[in-house]
Design a protein around this motif. Structure first.
Motif, mmCIF file in Angstrom:
data_model
loop_
_atom_site.group_PDB
_atom_site.id
_atom_site.type_symbol
_atom_site.label_atom_id
_atom_site.label_comp_id
_atom_site.label_asym_id
_atom_site.label_seq_id
_atom_site.Cartn_x
_atom_site.Cartn_y
_atom_site.Cartn_z
ATOM 1 N N GLU A 138 31.887 34.457 33.001
ATOM 2 C CA GLU A 138 30.682 34.360 32.184
ATOM 3 C C GLU A 138 29.447 33.999 32.997
ATOM 4 O OE1 GLU A 138 31.858 31.565 29.247
ATOM 5 O OE2 GLU A 138 32.000 29.875 30.643
ATOM 6 N N LYS A 169 19.885 53.504 31.148
ATOM 7 C CA LYS A 169 20.116 52.123 31.581
ATOM 8 C C LYS A 169 20.259 52.055 33.091
ATOM 9 C CE LYS A 169 20.402 47.925 30.124
ATOM 10 N NZ LYS A 169 19.296 47.334 29.333
ATOM 11 N N TYR A 181 21.001 40.707 35.547
ATOM 12 C CA TYR A 181 21.711 41.142 34.351
ATOM 13 C C TYR A 181 22.950 40.259 34.192
ATOM 14 C CZ TYR A 181 18.811 45.335 34.179
ATOM 15 O OH TYR A 181 17.746 46.197 34.077
ATOM 16 N N GLN A 184 27.199 39.158 29.898
ATOM 17 C CA GLN A 184 27.119 39.710 28.535
ATOM 18 C C GLN A 184 26.361 41.025 28.531
ATOM 19 O OE1 GLN A 184 28.698 38.421 25.714
ATOM 20 N NE2 GLN A 184 28.124 40.422 24.904
ATOM 21 N N ASP A 185 25.272 41.109 29.312
ATOM 22 C CA ASP A 185 24.554 42.385 29.448
ATOM 23 C C ASP A 185 25.501 43.468 29.955
ATOM 24 O OD1 ASP A 185 22.096 41.231 28.709
ATOM 25 O OD2 ASP A 185 21.550 40.790 30.790
ATOM 26 N N LEU A 187 28.735 43.577 29.766
ATOM 27 C CA LEU A 187 29.713 43.905 28.736
ATOM 28 C C LEU A 187 29.099 44.827 27.690
ATOM 29 C CD1 LEU A 187 32.580 43.374 27.574
ATOM 30 C CD2 LEU A 187 31.588 41.436 26.322
ATOM 31 N N ASP A 188 27.883 44.512 27.265
ATOM 32 C CA ASP A 188 27.217 45.296 26.221
ATOM 33 C C ASP A 188 26.968 46.735 26.664
ATOM 34 O OD1 ASP A 188 27.195 43.071 24.595
ATOM 35 O OD2 ASP A 188 25.097 42.548 25.014
ATOM 36 N N MET A 189 26.668 46.938 27.943
ATOM 37 C CA MET A 189 26.371 48.291 28.418
ATOM 38 C C MET A 189 27.610 49.043 28.899
ATOM 39 S SD MET A 189 24.482 47.773 32.154
ATOM 40 C CE MET A 189 23.491 46.333 31.764
ATOM 41 N N GLY A 190 28.770 48.378 28.877
ATOM 42 C CA GLY A 190 30.001 49.033 29.280
ATOM 43 C C GLY A 190 30.283 49.000 30.767
ATOM 44 N N TYR A 194 35.746 43.053 30.059
ATOM 45 C CA TYR A 194 35.870 41.760 29.391
ATOM 46 C C TYR A 194 35.097 40.707 30.177
ATOM 47 C CZ TYR A 194 39.904 43.981 27.112
ATOM 48 O OH TYR A 194 40.722 44.833 26.423
#
Length: 277
Positions: A138, A169, A181, A184-185, A187-190, A194
């Motif tokens: 994290e 992106k 970045y 979480q950024d 993770l959100d963009m793939g 995890y």
């Protein structure tokens, strides 16, 4: 005194854990790291029982010997100290070394999991993108900040990033040179699969690796090949390639044993191998 190795490998059962070991340099990539990593992959190829690789960066400790998650690094980039005085020919050789390792990881016959424990910037992000699956702590941070140094990404950043997160992106990340970045950024963009607390990252990577190791190794290798090769083809050609990989499985003991076991010993919907996992 012998020089400390910059890339370490440890076999844990059927999993090989590779660690980039330059913590004082935030595990930055230089020519010797590339060459050591190449030699490590040669070594792993001779380990017949290795079915998965975890790639990570060595931990930094403070003066009291404590690990501070916020200050950890997977790979903070390529070694700027080595690159700064290169000419065009030198830059090409340096980039070729990096690209060769990235392609080798990408096409390695067993899956590679990146356990991203901190800074994952520039060449580090490019290295992570060559892995099949990416897990992040994290506190990890991501970016392709090369244009801020007057260069382009040189080990696939302009190509793999767009394929993973989309062109818009990817262009944002590369054009702005941002290196902040968040996990979480990502993770959100793939960009990663995890995100875990730092203390759980390696355990979760090992858990995933062991789950992969339980599967038929030839089938897993052929799946990796089919995905990697097929994504560079038109759909009809890719489907033909997949069909060839599928057919090859029927020459393996894993297929014969797996299907025979299912038919003879695991009859009934409550015994289906794909359910309840």
């Amino acid at each position: 005194m012998s020089e400390e190795k910059q890339v370490l490998v440890e076999q844990q059962g059927q999993v090989a854990v590779i660690t980039i070991n330059r913590p004082k340099a935030l595990n930055a990539l230089n020519t010797s790291v590339y060459h050591e990593l190449d030699a490590i992959l040669d070594e792993i190829e001779q380990m017949e029982d290795v079915r998965c690789i975890i790639l990570t960066g060595s931990a930094r400790v403070d003066k009291e010997g404590n690990i501070v998650p916020q200050k950890q690094s997977f790979v903070a980039g390529a070694d700027i100290a080595q690159m700064k005085d290169l000419d065009v020919a030198g830059g090409k050789f340096f980039g070729n070394d990096g690209n060769a390792i990235c392609r080798r990881l990408e096409n390695f016959p067993v899956p590679v999991i990146a356990a991203i424990n901190g800074f994952c910037l520039g060449g580090g992000c490019e290295l992570a993108m060559c892995c099949d699956i990416r897990l992040a702590s994290e506190h990890a941070s991501f970016g392709q900040p090369e244009v801020g140094l007057g260069i382009t990404p040189g080990c696939g950043g302009t190509q793999r990033l767009a394929r993973l997160v989309g062109m818009g992106k990817a262009k944002e990340m590369i054009y702005t040179a941002r290196g902040n970045y968040t996990a979480q950024d990502a993770l959100d963009m793939g960009l990663v699969n995890y995100v875990y607390p730092y203390e759980q990252l390696m355990d979760e990577a090992m858990k995933l690796a062991k789950q992969i190791c339980k599967q038929a190794p030839v089938a897993v290798a052929l799946c990796k090949e089919a995905i990697n090769v097929g994504c560079q083809m038109d759909l009809d050609s890719a489907l033909k390639y997949e069909a060839n990989c599928f057919a090859q499985c029927f020459a393996t003991e894993d297929q014969k044993n797996g299907m025979t076991d299912f038919v003879e010993k695991k009859k009934g919907p409550d015994k289906h191998p794909f359910l309840g996992k």
